[in-house]
Design an enzyme around this catalytic site. Structure first.
Site, short mmCIF file in Angstrom:
data_model
loop_
_atom_site.label_atom_id
_atom_site.label_comp_id
_atom_site.label_asym_id
_atom_site.label_seq_id
_atom_site.Cartn_x
_atom_site.Cartn_y
_atom_site.Cartn_z
CG LEU A 83 -10.49 33.00 51.74
CD1 LEU A 83 -11.66 32.41 53.22
CD2 LEU A 83 -11.07 32.27 50.77
N PRO A 118 -0.89 30.93 54.64
CG PRO A 118 0.91 31.77 56.34
CD PRO A 118 -0.99 32.01 56.48
N GLY A 164 -5.12 27.81 50.64
CA GLY A 164 -5.20 27.92 49.63
C GLY A 164 -6.33 27.61 49.34
CB THR A 212 -5.15 41.42 46.09
OG1 THR A 212 -4.32 40.50 45.34
CG2 THR A 212 -4.87 43.07 45.17
N GLY A 263 8.99 38.56 18.86
CA GLY A 263 10.16 37.87 18.38
C GLY A 263 10.49 38.52 19.87
N GLY A 264 11.99 38.31 19.17
CA GLY A 264 12.85 38.79 20.93
C GLY A 264 12.56 40.29 21.47
CD GLU A 318 -11.67 36.84 42.81
OE1 GLU A 318 -12.52 36.78 42.79
OE2 GLU A 318 -10.80 38.21 43.00
#
Ligand code: FAD
Length: 383
Positions: free
Chosen positions: A125, A128, A131, A158, A339-340, A363
């Site tokens: 659908l 460029p 959208g 996709t 955390g990290g 979508e």
């Protein structure tokens, strides 16, 4: 609505859970790093009937209701959104749309292959230049005798490089906007059908997302899906159910974030005790948990409406809006708990956040879902 699952629904959920924990979860990080899931997983999904849910058995489907479909989709989303998206598109946007709009010949030709996993479908659908404003697409289909010649470019598709069949939306008439759009079933091996994989995605890296370029692709008149000029209705009906599927996948992401964060919080110690014993860490966990529950209930409501034959499109937009934003929040909160360590891909939460991020975009973006809900509330379209 009865929130207790039936025997059949519980069984299909267990089957999906066992399958994804065995066949997908152990590979998800490697597939993400390699930018490709192992394609053999598609055949396995077909064997289990997960690519044929809600499709009639006479066309190779495995029956089941939409809640069962959401349960499986959630499990796939918990394991790897790249795999979930392959199913949501090939089954949710393509096979189901053929089942809903196709004539007998179209159903017999395409559905058995799609439901078994022998073939994959993609949904073309977006372009460029269009959208959110998909009704203004510019791909053209021109009559040539009894055939149609399709030309144009589709973006972000996709399954695009893997698909055997593309459901393509093209302008067939002079009518402006969505009124001049028709839908076509286009075999991907047609002469003039070109495709290019898009690399460097933030998330969903295992998925074959592509740009499609159609140059005078010839299809017979019988390739049109639904009536001429009704292609936009075909697309919107597909997306209305598709948004439920995205929402279910987002519940899976949020659930995975919760499972990972709770597990880590119990193990990781700081200030002489597990971080789970710090109240502000519990707050993060509680916020994720509420997001999981709320997103799941909104999603199940859509499935219930679909299965009872009630209008569901706005409920689907609400579920998709909430669940996608919730998945981003949940993954982000889980990363905070880690955390990290959450920032490196030896742990799962960074991928969850990257994969979740696109859910508020495709979508229909979150803004578009709000316009759908606003139109329902006010009776005034802001599109
Ligand atoms: P735009 O429409 O340009 O929007 C940009 C921004 O403007 C957004 O924030 C948007 O919300 C906002 N905006 C636009 N219009 C309005 C408005 N009226 N009011 C308020 N805000 C507005 N498409 C397919 O057809 N098939 C697929 O299989 C598919 N898969 C995809 C997979 C991935 C990984 C990605 C990233 C995209 C995919 N898409 C697919 C495309 C996707 O559906 C579009 O990206 C999406 O619809 C948004 O369109 P756009 O990117 O052109 O953004």
């Amino acid at each position: 609505m009865n929130l207790e699952l039936s025997e059949e629904q519980s069984a299909v959920r267990r089957l999906a859970k066992d399958f994804v924990d065995r066949e997908i979860v152990p590979h998800a990080t490697d597939w993400d790093r390699a930018e490709s899931v192992d394609r053999s997983v598609v055949g396995k999904l077909g064997e289990l009937g997960f690519l044929g849910l809600t499709i009639d058995e006479e066309y190779g489907g495995s029956g089941g209701d939409h809640l069962a479909y959401c349960l499986v989709t959630e499990e796939l989303g918990r394991a790897d959104s790249s795999v979930r998206g392959i199913v949501s598109v090939s089954l949710g946007l393509v096979a189901k749309t053929i089942a809903a709009w196709g004539d007998e010949e179209q159903k017999r030709r395409w559905l058995p292959g799609l439901t078994s996993g022998a073939r994959l479908g993609c949904f073309g659908l977006t372009e460029p230049g269009t959208g959110s404003d998909a009704g203004n697409l510019s791909t053209r289909a021109v009559r040539d005798g009894g055939d149609w010649l399709l030309s144009g470019t589709k973006m972000f598709i996709t399954n695009g490089t893997w698909a055997d069949l593309a459901l393509v939306f093209a302008r067939t008439g002079g009518a402006p906007g969505h009124k001049g759009v028709s839908a076509f079933l286009v075999p991907a091996d047609s002469p003039g059908f070109g495709r290019r994989t898009l690399h460097g995605k933030l998330g969903l890296r295992g998925q074959a997302t592509a740009e499609l370029v159609l140059e005078d692709v010839r299809v017979p008149g019988s390739a049109m899906l639904g009536p001429e000029g009704k292609g936009f209705s075909v697309a919107m009906s597909a997306l209305a159910k598709g948004r439920m599927s995205v929402a279910a996948g987002c519940v899976g992401i949020a659930q995975a974030a919760l499972d990972a964060a709770v597990g880590y919080a119990k193990e990781r110690e700081q200030f002489g005790k597990p971080i789970a014993r710090h109240q502000l860490v519990q707050e993060l966990l509680a916020d994720i948990d509420v997001d999981v529950d709320a997103a799941r209930l909104l999603t199940w409501r859509v499935a219930d409406l679909v299965d009872r034959g009630e209008p569901f499109a706005v409920a689907s937009s609400k579920a998709k809006l909430f669940a996608s934003e919730a998945a981003v929040r949940a993954a982000n909160n889980a990363l905070q708990v880690f955390g990290g360590y959450g920032y490196i891909d030896e742990y799962p939460v960074g991928k969850l956040l990257r994969d979740a991020r696109v859910m508020t975009l495709y979508e229909g973006t979150s803004q578009i879902q709000k316009l759908v809900i606003g139109r329902e509330l006010t009776g005034v379209s802001a599109f």
